[in-house]
Design an enzyme around this catalytic site. Structure first.
Site, PDB file in Angstrom:
ATOM      1  N   ARG A 137      21.888  -5.313   5.917  1.00  0.00           N
ATOM      2  CA  ARG A 137      20.903  -4.594   6.724  1.00  0.00           C
ATOM      3  C   ARG A 137      20.205  -3.364   5.820  1.00  0.00           C
ATOM      4  NH1 ARG A 137      24.540  -5.972  10.624  1.00  0.00           N
ATOM      5  NH2 ARG A 137      23.827  -7.621  11.711  1.00  0.00           N
ATOM      6  N   LYS A 159       7.193  -0.509  -0.373  1.00  0.00           N
ATOM      7  CA  LYS A 159       6.799  -1.980   0.005  1.00  0.00           C
ATOM      8  C   LYS A 159       7.733  -2.902  -0.782  1.00  0.00           C
ATOM      9  CE  LYS A 159       2.206  -1.742   1.595  1.00  0.00           C
ATOM     10  NZ  LYS A 159       0.644  -2.273   1.264  1.00  0.00           N
ATOM     11  N   GLU A 201      -4.965  -0.152 -12.214  1.00  0.00           N
ATOM     12  CA  GLU A 201      -4.455   0.400 -10.800  1.00  0.00           C
ATOM     13  C   GLU A 201      -4.526   1.938 -10.954  1.00  0.00           C
ATOM     14  OE1 GLU A 201      -3.956  -1.148  -8.233  1.00  0.00           O
ATOM     15  OE2 GLU A 201      -3.123  -3.128  -8.861  1.00  0.00           O
ATOM     16  N   LYS A 243      -0.005   8.550  -5.456  1.00  0.00           N
ATOM     17  CA  LYS A 243       0.497   7.830  -4.200  1.00  0.00           C
ATOM     18  C   LYS A 243       1.406   8.394  -3.507  1.00  0.00           C
ATOM     19  CE  LYS A 243       2.312   3.154  -3.808  1.00  0.00           C
ATOM     20  NZ  LYS A 243       2.502   1.970  -4.084  1.00  0.00           N
ATOM     21  N   GLU A 253       1.501   2.010   6.436  1.00  0.00           N
ATOM     22  CA  GLU A 253      -0.142   1.452   6.293  1.00  0.00           C
ATOM     23  C   GLU A 253      -0.737   1.187   7.654  1.00  0.00           C
ATOM     24  OE1 GLU A 253      -0.826  -1.243   2.833  1.00  0.00           O
ATOM     25  OE2 GLU A 253      -2.687  -1.884   3.893  1.00  0.00           O
ATOM     26  N   ARG A 257      -3.680   4.737   4.292  1.00  0.00           N
ATOM     27  CA  ARG A 257      -2.664   4.022   2.986  1.00  0.00           C
ATOM     28  C   ARG A 257      -3.457   2.824   2.555  1.00  0.00           C
ATOM     29  NH1 ARG A 257       3.591   2.571   1.959  1.00  0.00           N
ATOM     30  NH2 ARG A 257       3.196   1.694  -0.126  1.00  0.00           N
ATOM     31  N   ASN A 261      -6.187  -0.295  -1.323  1.00  0.00           N
ATOM     32  CA  ASN A 261      -6.646  -1.632  -1.485  1.00  0.00           C
ATOM     33  C   ASN A 261      -8.127  -1.792  -1.916  1.00  0.00           C
ATOM     34  OD1 ASN A 261      -4.355  -2.497  -0.489  1.00  0.00           O
ATOM     35  ND2 ASN A 261      -5.000  -2.466   1.561  1.00  0.00           N
ATOM     36  N   HIS A 264      -9.078  -4.970  -4.203  1.00  0.00           N
ATOM     37  CA  HIS A 264      -8.177  -5.719  -3.697  1.00  0.00           C
ATOM     38  C   HIS A 264      -8.599  -7.140  -3.177  1.00  0.00           C
ATOM     39  CE1 HIS A 264      -5.540  -2.842  -5.692  1.00  0.00           C
ATOM     40  NE2 HIS A 264      -4.775  -3.739  -5.718  1.00  0.00           N
ATOM     41  N   HIS A 268      -8.198 -10.171  -4.974  1.00  0.00           N
ATOM     42  CA  HIS A 268      -7.079 -11.330  -4.420  1.00  0.00           C
ATOM     43  C   HIS A 268      -8.029 -12.804  -4.531  1.00  0.00           C
ATOM     44  CE1 HIS A 268      -4.422  -8.197  -2.514  1.00  0.00           C
ATOM     45  NE2 HIS A 268      -3.974  -8.571  -3.672  1.00  0.00           N
ATOM     46  N   HIS A 281      -3.687  -9.514 -12.105  1.00  0.00           N
ATOM     47  CA  HIS A 281      -4.047  -8.577 -10.894  1.00  0.00           C
ATOM     48  C   HIS A 281      -4.787  -7.596 -11.404  1.00  0.00           C
ATOM     49  CE1 HIS A 281      -3.467  -7.078  -7.180  1.00  0.00           C
ATOM     50  NE2 HIS A 281      -3.108  -5.845  -7.675  1.00  0.00           N
TER      51      HIS A 281
HETATM   52  N1  LIG Z   1       5.353  -2.880  -3.856  1.00  0.00           N
HETATM   53  C1  LIG Z   1       4.095  -2.522  -4.291  1.00  0.00           C
HETATM   54  O1  LIG Z   1       3.730  -1.456  -3.668  1.00  0.00           O
HETATM   55  C2  LIG Z   1       3.311  -3.128  -5.238  1.00  0.00           C
HETATM   56  C3  LIG Z   1       2.103  -2.523  -5.733  1.00  0.00           C
HETATM   57  C4  LIG Z   1       1.395  -3.490  -6.671  1.00  0.00           C
HETATM   58  C5  LIG Z   1       1.817  -4.660  -7.210  1.00  0.00           C
HETATM   59  N2  LIG Z   1       2.789  -5.123  -6.692  1.00  0.00           N
HETATM   60  C6  LIG Z   1       3.636  -6.498  -6.916  1.00  0.00           C
HETATM   61  O2  LIG Z   1       4.039  -6.352  -8.577  1.00  0.00           O
HETATM   62  C7  LIG Z   1       3.632  -7.401  -9.170  1.00  0.00           C
HETATM   63  C8  LIG Z   1       2.952  -7.479 -10.326  1.00  0.00           C
HETATM   64  O3  LIG Z   1       3.756  -6.576 -11.450  1.00  0.00           O
HETATM   65  P1  LIG Z   1       3.541  -6.496 -12.863  1.00  0.00           P
HETATM   66  O4  LIG Z   1       1.838  -6.371 -13.104  1.00  0.00           O
HETATM   67  O5  LIG Z   1       4.371  -5.268 -13.158  1.00  0.00           O
HETATM   68  O6  LIG Z   1       3.900  -7.757 -13.295  1.00  0.00           O
HETATM   69  P2  LIG Z   1       5.176  -8.547 -13.838  1.00  0.00           P
HETATM   70  O7  LIG Z   1       6.445  -7.769 -13.179  1.00  0.00           O
HETATM   71  O8  LIG Z   1       5.276 -10.037 -13.910  1.00  0.00           O
HETATM   72  O9  LIG Z   1       5.434  -8.054 -15.438  1.00  0.00           O
HETATM   73  C9  LIG Z   1       4.320  -8.696 -16.269  1.00  0.00           C
HETATM   74  C10 LIG Z   1       5.007  -8.907 -17.366  1.00  0.00           C
HETATM   75  O10 LIG Z   1       5.378  -8.171 -18.330  1.00  0.00           O
HETATM   76  C11 LIG Z   1       6.932  -8.521 -18.698  1.00  0.00           C
HETATM   77  N3  LIG Z   1       7.289  -7.029 -18.949  1.00  0.00           N
HETATM   78  C12 LIG Z   1       7.639  -6.161 -17.988  1.00  0.00           C
HETATM   79  N4  LIG Z   1       7.968  -4.773 -18.665  1.00  0.00           N
HETATM   80  C13 LIG Z   1       8.010  -5.226 -19.946  1.00  0.00           C
HETATM   81  C14 LIG Z   1       8.113  -4.462 -21.319  1.00  0.00           C
HETATM   82  N5  LIG Z   1       8.621  -3.174 -21.131  1.00  0.00           N
HETATM   83  N6  LIG Z   1       7.907  -5.026 -22.262  1.00  0.00           N
HETATM   84  C15 LIG Z   1       7.571  -6.293 -22.348  1.00  0.00           C
HETATM   85  N7  LIG Z   1       7.406  -7.194 -21.429  1.00  0.00           N
HETATM   86  C16 LIG Z   1       7.475  -6.322 -20.327  1.00  0.00           C
HETATM   87  C17 LIG Z   1       7.173  -9.294 -17.648  1.00  0.00           C
HETATM   88  O11 LIG Z   1       8.488  -9.743 -17.852  1.00  0.00           O
HETATM   89  C18 LIG Z   1       6.222  -9.885 -17.352  1.00  0.00           C
HETATM   90  O12 LIG Z   1       6.024 -11.097 -18.063  1.00  0.00           O
HETATM   91  C19 LIG Z   1       3.104  -8.558  -8.169  1.00  0.00           C
HETATM   92  O13 LIG Z   1       4.218  -9.261  -7.734  1.00  0.00           O
HETATM   93  C20 LIG Z   1       2.855  -7.535  -6.967  1.00  0.00           C
HETATM   94  O14 LIG Z   1       2.581  -8.171  -5.849  1.00  0.00           O
HETATM   95  C21 LIG Z   1       3.931  -4.538  -5.815  1.00  0.00           C
HETATM   96 ZN   LIG Z   2      -2.730  -3.891  -6.848  1.00  0.00          ZN
END
Ligand SMILES: NC(=O)c1ccc[n+]([C@@H]2O[C@H](COP(=O)([O-])OP(=O)(O)OC[C@H]3O[C@@H](n4cnc5c(N)ncnc54)[C@H](O)[C@@H]3O)[C@@H](O)[C@H]2O)c1
Ligand SMILES: [Zn+2]
Length: 388
Positions: A137, A159, A201, A243, A253, A257, A261, A264, A268, A281
């Site tokens: 939990r 999130k 972003e 942020k 949200e 908040r 988006n 987005h 998406h 993305h």
């Molecule tokens: N929680 C939130 O508020 C929030 C906000 C935005 C996005 N997200 C989520 O985040 C995800 C996307 O995140 P992302 O863009 O970081 O993608 P990701 O985590 O897939 O990373 C992108 C790529 O870079 C590689 N990588 C990571 N760090 C590295 C480094 N230092 N050197 C070399 N390679 C590296 C990873 O292994 C991967 O192949 C999505 O699932 C999205 O839904 C969440």
């Molecule tokens: Zn985003």
């Protein structure tokens, strides 16, 4: 509104800190080049000393930075330390991999006093956060984000979640970390497209609430694109402040908040058309933000020229602004990216009622607002120019 202030000497501060101010759930985001000394080490000692710890990472990031983090965690004196390495990729952000994390916790005796650490991009941060939210939990967790996107966005705000076959991030919870340790030096190994995707972003915060910040990014774009450490630290610190401000006002949200988006809903739809394999993305959101600005202009909510202005900003940051400026080597089937196909995907968004869309639109640089009742006829007119 959070003011943007340029620091006189970006190299002067060795460590930077942003506090995410959420009452009893407040936590620090520390920017530092080391995990085994200074504030990061103090925080590790505060949270892991004499407790069982599990680090979650993936098979790309763990070989690069796992050992360094492991040594820093061990130095902080946990009672037990284990690690779990996930397969890399958004397609592994699944219930099965989440369960595998929980199995690891069970097998390694992570009790209620245990702590999780996430070492990776947004995928690892989201999945680890959700494992921490659901295990017994809710146990504490620390984010160690390694992509620019995760440092400016995913690791802050609480999130957490995983994907369901029916859609992205459909399973999840709000669960704030107890600390975020940002080391921008790890960004040197990030692939170029991933890095720029994170810039999208970052500039989004400026478009939403600070024209001076957009201006700063443009003036510093060469150093940003060369990943100059001082400028990167300033960028990430400022984004976390933006942020932090929005999350403090609206943690779950219910209202404000949602401006995060911006771009987005369009983004998406673009990602979905490419089955999440074509554009990253941030790239899709970059085009989406140009679409949002152009739509604002079309609806008379913004002065003529805003769409072009935002397109110019994306181009200056090495990001696509439409389907004809995609990164080298990325091909799309033009006849699949039609206004109709995009609108059809946009209908899947939660914010549509009776064929009218709720979208975040841009009134001017630095000012975004939620607008209800956008018709599909208006969307069609605007999207036509992007899909021609
Ligand atoms: N929680 C939130 O508020 C929030 C906000 C935005 C996005 N997200 C989520 O985040 C995800 C996307 O995140 P992302 O863009 O970081 O993608 P990701 O985590 O897939 O990373 C992108 C790529 O870079 C590689 N990588 C990571 N760090 C590295 C480094 N230092 N050197 C070399 N390679 C590296 C990873 O292994 C991967 O192949 C999505 O699932 C999205 O839904 C969440
Ligand atoms: Zn985003």
């Amino acid at each position: 509104m959070t003011a943007f202030s340029e620091s006189a000497d970006p190299h002067r501060q060795h460590e930077r800190c942003v506090t995410i101010d959420l009452g009893s759930r407040s936590y620090p985001v520390i920017l530092s080049d080391a995990w085994d000394s200074g504030q990061p080490q103090n925080l590790l000692q505060q949270h892991v000393k004499d407790r069982p710890v599990a680090i979650v990472s993936n098979d790309t990031v763990w070989p690069l930075y796992g050992e360094t983090l492991l040594q820093a965690v061990k130095k902080a004196g946990p009672s037990h330390c284990s690690w779990h390495v996930l397969p890399d990729g958004e397609n592994h952000k699944t219930p099965a991999q989440w369960l595998a994390i929980l199995d690891h916790l069970a097998n390694n005796g992570l009790t209620r006093d245990g702590v999780l650490l996430a070492l990776g991009g947004g995928v690892v941060c989201d999945m680890t956060g959700f494992a921490a939210a659901s295990w017994m939990r809710g146990i504490p967790f620390i984010q160690v984000p390694t992509t620019l996107l995760a440092q400016v966005d995913a690791s802050v705000g609480g999130k957490t979640g995983i994907n369901h076959l029916a859609g992205k991030n459909l399973i999840g919870a709000f669960h704030q970390p107890v600390a975020v340790l940002v080391n921008t030096r790890v960004l040197t190994t990030l692939p170029e497209r991933e890095f720029r995707s994170g810039l999208a972003e970052a500039v989004k915060y400026g478009l939403i609430q600070s024209a001076p910040f957009v201006d700063w990014m443009l003036r510093n774009r060469r150093n940003l694109l060369h990943r100059e450490p001082g400028v990167l630290n300033q960028l990430v610190q400022q984004c976390c402040q933006f942020k932090a401000h929005i999350v403090r006002e609206d943690e779950t949200e219910q209202g404000r908040r949602a401006v995060l988006n911006l771009g987005h809903t369009f983004g998406h739809a673009i990602e979905n058309l490419g089955h999440y394999r074509t554009l990253l993305h941030g790239e899709a959101v970059a085009i989406g933000m140009v679409m949002a600005a152009t739509l604002s202009e079309h609806l008379g909510l913004a002065r003529p020229g805003l769409g072009k202005k935002v397109a110019g900003i994306m181009q200056a940051l090495g990001l696509p602004s439409d389907f004809s400026s995609l990164p080298a080597g990325i091909d799309i089937e033009a006849d699949e990216y039609t206004p109709e196909a995009l609108i059809q995907r946009m209908r899947l968004d939660k914010k549509v009622s009776h064929g009218r869309h709720r979208l975040i639109l841009l009134k001017e640089l630095g000012q975004a607002d939620m607008v209800d009742g956008v018709t599909e006829a208006d969307l069609r007119t605007v999207l036509q120019a992007f899909c021609a």
